[in-house]
Scaffold this motif. Structure first.
Motif, short mmCIF file in Angstrom:
data_model
loop_
_atom_site.label_atom_id
_atom_site.label_comp_id
_atom_site.label_asym_id
_atom_site.label_seq_id
_atom_site.Cartn_x
_atom_site.Cartn_y
_atom_site.Cartn_z
N MET A 1 -7.88 1.41 -8.44
CA MET A 1 -6.68 0.76 -7.91
C MET A 1 -7.05 -0.06 -6.67
N LEU B 1 -6.71 -1.97 -3.07
CA LEU B 1 -6.10 -1.54 -1.82
C LEU B 1 -4.69 -2.10 -1.68
N PHE B 2 -4.51 -3.35 -2.10
CA PHE B 2 -3.19 -3.99 -1.96
C PHE B 2 -2.15 -3.28 -2.82
N LEU C 1 -2.24 -0.19 -3.77
CA LEU C 1 -2.01 1.12 -3.14
C LEU C 1 -1.05 0.98 -1.95
#
Lengths: 105, 236
Positions: free
Chosen positions: A1, A3-4, A6
């Motif tokens: 996934m 970072l954005f 998340l």
């Protein structure tokens, strides 16, 4: 996934926790016992954050001795009770912490 | 009866002193965000998307330690569960507002905005514009938080750790809480919640916070019930 993604998911969950109670889906008149319980929310949420921030160390231990934050927080409580001023409490709290640190306590 | 502008200005003024605590807290997050491996843009973006100090710091720490996404999600959700309680205690004042207002105020509902606005809401002084008070507290906090975060992210490691700027968080809450804890039930609620947080401090996913809050609420409720203290409902 990524970072954005998340970040967005965490943001959506946080917003949901804030918004859900304001949707109007709850009953118009909450039970008296529940309203009485809600009165204690600020105290019951903010106090643990205070004790945890003051007492728990970076390595997840609890520091009673050799903890300069403890006397600084104690003094801050006294100042807050006497002055009811956020600014004075912050200044005295930090002055105490930095002063104790500077003089090698 | 106060006007909308009066309430908004009162919210700004009530929230203003807390910014002394918010600025170092925002700086700390900004520094921590960049140190955790996030870019300056990502660090600042998280402040806008999440807008929750403690959960942002935990997010950055977990990202730095390469924690699985599921655990980060669960941790942030757990920490921010308390906002559900804030929303519930404000619902009776806000639930009849138009949707756009509720969406905006829900986004701006943070610890510090709640701490100041709930005092105004429960002050017993009637107003049709109480929501403007929360708009004032929340908006000021949002602006100061974003500026502090950006500054911290650019400063990076230039601020010495020995300053312990994170201490501003408990100091701010002490300044807000200490003067309002007076009755026996309030004292017991604070003590029980605070001690529980220490006993459970190393629980996974920061669950100590929710557990301590539930214990504090239950103890405060029980003591006020035993004391037949009806002030808790009368202040609503």
């Amino acid at each position: 996934m990524s970072l954005f993604v998340l970040m967005c998911l965490c943001g959506a969950l946080t917003f949901s926790a804030r918004f859900l109670p304001l949707t109007g889906w709850l009953p118009a008149k909450l039970p008296a016992w529940f309203e009485r319980a809600m009165y204690f929310v600020p105290i019951a949420v903010l106090t643990p954050i205070i004790t945890h921030s003051v007492m728990v160390t970076a390595d997840s231990g609890i520091a009673f001795s050799d903890n300069l934050r403890l006397p600084a927080a104690g003094l801050a409580i006294l100042v807050a009770l006497l002055t009811r001023s956020v600014i004075i409490t912050l200044i005295v709290g930090f002055a105490c912490l930095w002063g104790l640190n500077y003089f090698g306590f | 009866m106060t006007s909308a502008l009066d309430e908004f200005k009162r919210g700004l003024l009530d929230e203003l002193p807390l910014q002394i605590g918010i600025i170092p807290f925002g700086l700390v997050y900004g520094i921590l965000g960049v140190e955790s491996g996030m870019s300056i843009l990502e660090t600042c973006l998280l402040s806008v998307i999440l807008f929750g100090g403690a959960s942002q710091i935990v997010f950055a720490q977990l990202v730095a330690s390469a924690t699985p996404a599921g655990v980060i999600l669960a941790s942030v959700s757990t920490i921010n569960l308390r906002h559900l309680l804030y929303g519930l205690s404000l619902a009776s004042y806000l639930k009849n507002l138009p949707l756009r207002w509720r969406v905006l105020l829900a986004y701006l509902l943070t610890d510090e905005a709640y701490a100041m606005s709930i005092i105004r809401f429960r002050s017993g002084q009637p107003s049709d514009y109480l929501h403007y008070h929360l708009l004032g507290t929340g908006l000021l906090l949002f602006i100061v938080w974003q500026i502090s975060t950006i500054t911290g992210a650019f400063l990076g490691t230039a601020v010495p750790a020995s300053l312990q700027l994170g201490f501003a968080v408990p100091l701010s809450f002490i300044a807000v809480l200490a003067p309002v804890i007076k009755r026996r039930a309030e004292i017991f609620a604070a003590l029980s919640a605070g001690i529980t947080a220490l006993i459970l401090h190393d629980m996974v996913w920061q669950l100590w916070l929710i557990c301590a809050a539930i214990i504090g609420i239950a103890v405060g409720w029980a003591v006020s019930y035993l004391d037949k203290d009806n002030q808790m409902e009368a202040v609503k």
